[in-house]
Design an enzyme around this catalytic site. Structure first.
Site, PDB file in Angstrom:
ATOM      1  CB  CYS A 188      -8.964  15.582   4.136  1.00 32.16           C
ATOM      2  SG  CYS A 188      -9.001  13.900   5.265  1.00 32.16           S
ATOM      3  CB  CYS A 225      -4.025  11.802   8.240  1.00 31.76           C
ATOM      4  SG  CYS A 225      -3.856  10.136   7.387  1.00 31.76           S
ATOM      5  CB  CYS A 283       6.431   3.642  -6.836  1.00 30.26           C
ATOM      6  SG  CYS A 283       7.319   2.213  -5.871  1.00 30.26           S
TER       7      CYS A 283
END
Ligand SMILES: C[S@@+](CC[C@H](N)C(=O)[O-])C[C@H]1O[C@@H](n2cnc3c(N)ncnc32)[C@H](O)[C@@H]1O
Length: 428
Positions: free
Chosen positions: A73, A79, A383
């Site tokens: 990317c 990002c 998580c």
């Protein structure tokens, strides 16, 4: 660091918990370098303190480490969505498993139970929380930059589903009349079975013109629904063409705006597979932190299920879906805050198995109550390996044995690891 910014040469020895490279200065100071790979020899600009050391920025790669890879990317490195696109598959998988191993070791638990990492393919993230910022001459739309409030204006993304990625440019344009200079919005996009559902949270209500632009966007791109809300308030519809819907097992759920669902269908399938594989022959199962019923409905094929969840809209969606599917007796639901009011041992002892899937901060109070219970099998979905390991310790101290841990890479390229674990009550 009180020294002015300076550049140093540094060799990266390992990757830390956020996926940053770690090197050591001659005086023992640890330097954390985002986007560095093990074995990299780098020129690094020191930028400030972090924890027990300092944080540095790569100025030049003098010699790449053996596990360094080309990131797919063009936004990688700025990002905040991805932290680990710059290392090869083997190093990446090893790092993800190490996060689980390290967390368990720090809680005094062994690593024997951990199985191999289950991978989730790129371009499958069907739910994403994005940010938008009005700039006066347009809108920036994407994820936050790493460790920053600035927005990375995405024109490509390798985690989102193609439908979500394709919506970025038209959505950016449609938000223009609403997000004038300096105005921000948080946007949850969910790619459901009946089309994309969008919830925009902003401080100011959309004007008629802003609503019209969004309605036009919805029609042109065949979105299922667009809603907006002021932070914390009930969402209001802007347009709806279809009810956003998903299936959990063979039960259809009408999703509330912005509802939590597992971030990818493949990730959900991997978690469900592991939970079912861990499920004993059971008459009654509790599904704690149940959301809209991701696990409850598949579990209900094997047992009567009591789902507990604090979010009102999620509980209502679950109850409606159960009733529509003719499962009202088999799947019951309770709205309850499990941090303040965890199910206590006498309540838990009615169940043959308990599944719990808390948010990232874990389920300390509920794990402490489970530790006092006689439930034979506890299945944890987590998580966050650190809060999982803390809660696992409570269960083990209460007489459970951690029998199996399946790490699932739900958040591909991010520094998060998801897992499913089974605890068995040791026979006395
Ligand atoms: C990681 S999600 C899991 C949801 C569901 N198991 C699924 O797979 O879709 C955690 C869930 O816990 C709920 N939750 C957060 N805090 C809670 C609390 N204190 N008590 C009960 N539920 C809570 C959230 O609303 C969310 O639905």
């Amino acid at each position: 660091m009180d020294r002015p910014l300076r550049s140093i040469e540094l060799e990266i020895e390992s990757l830390g918990a956020l996926g940053d490279g770690l090197g050591t200065l001659a005086d023992g100071t640890r330097i954390y370098v985002p986007y560095a790979a093990v074995g990299d020899r780098l020129i690094v600009a020191l930028e400030g303190r972090r924890g027990d050391g300092a944080v540095g920025r790569i100025v030049e790669i003098l010699h790449p480490g053996p596990g360094r890879a080309q990131s797919p990317c063009r936004h990688f490195g700025r990002c905040g969505g991805c932290a680990l696109q710059h290392i090869d598959e083997a190093s990446y998988r090893r790092w993800k498993i190490e996060q689980v191993e390290t967390a368990l070791r720090r809680s005094g638990l062994g690593n024997d139970a951990i199985s191999d990492l289950v991978s989730i393919p790129p371009h499958t993230r069907r739910r994403a929380a994005l940010v938008a910022l009005g700039r006066g001459n347009g809108v920036e739309l994407g994820f936050h930059a790493r460790a920053s409030r600035s927005v990375v204006d995405l024109d490509e993304c390798h985690v989102l589903t193609p439908a979500l990625t394709a919506l970025l440019a038209p959505l950016r344009a449609a938000l223009g009349p609403w997000l004038t200079a300096g105005k921000t919005a948080d946007i949850v996009l969910t790619d459901t079975a009946t089309g994309i559902d969008m919830l925009v949270a902003a401080k100011t209500a959309p004007s008629l013109a802003a609503r019209r632009h969004l309605t036009d966007l919805g029609r042109a791109h065949d979105l299922a629904r667009i809603s907006w809300s002021r932070a914390g308030a009930e969402p209001e519809p802007i347009m709806q063409q279809r009810q956003p819907r998903l299936r959990f097992g063979d039960v259809a759920i009408d999703l509330p705006p912005g509802a939590f669902i597992q971030p990818s269908a493949a990730g959900e399938a991997a978690l469900v597979r592991a939970v079912l594989a861990f499920l004993p022959k059971a008459g009654r199962v509790a599904d704690l932190f149940a959301g809209c019923g991701t696990f409850a409905f598949v579990l209900s094929r094997h047992a009567a299920v009591h789902a507990v969840e604090s979010d009102k809209a999620a509980v209502e969606a679950l109850v409606r879906a159960a009733s529509r599917a003719g499962l009202a007796g088999r799947v019951t639901a309770e709205r309850r805050n499990l941090e303040s009011y965890p199910l206590a041992a006498p309540e838990l002892d009615r169940f043959d198995a308990v599944v719990f899937d808390p948010p990232r901060r874990g389920a300390k109070a509920q794990a402490a109550a489970l530790a006092q219970s006689a439930v034979p099998v506890v299945i944890a979905v987590s998580c966050d390996p650190k809060t999982f390991a803390r809660d696992a310790r409570l269960l083990v101290d209460g007489g459970y044995r951690l029998e199996s841990v399946v790490p699932v890479d739900q958040f591909t390229w991010a520094a998060h690891v998801e897992l499913v674990a089974r605890f068995l009550r040791a026979k006395s």
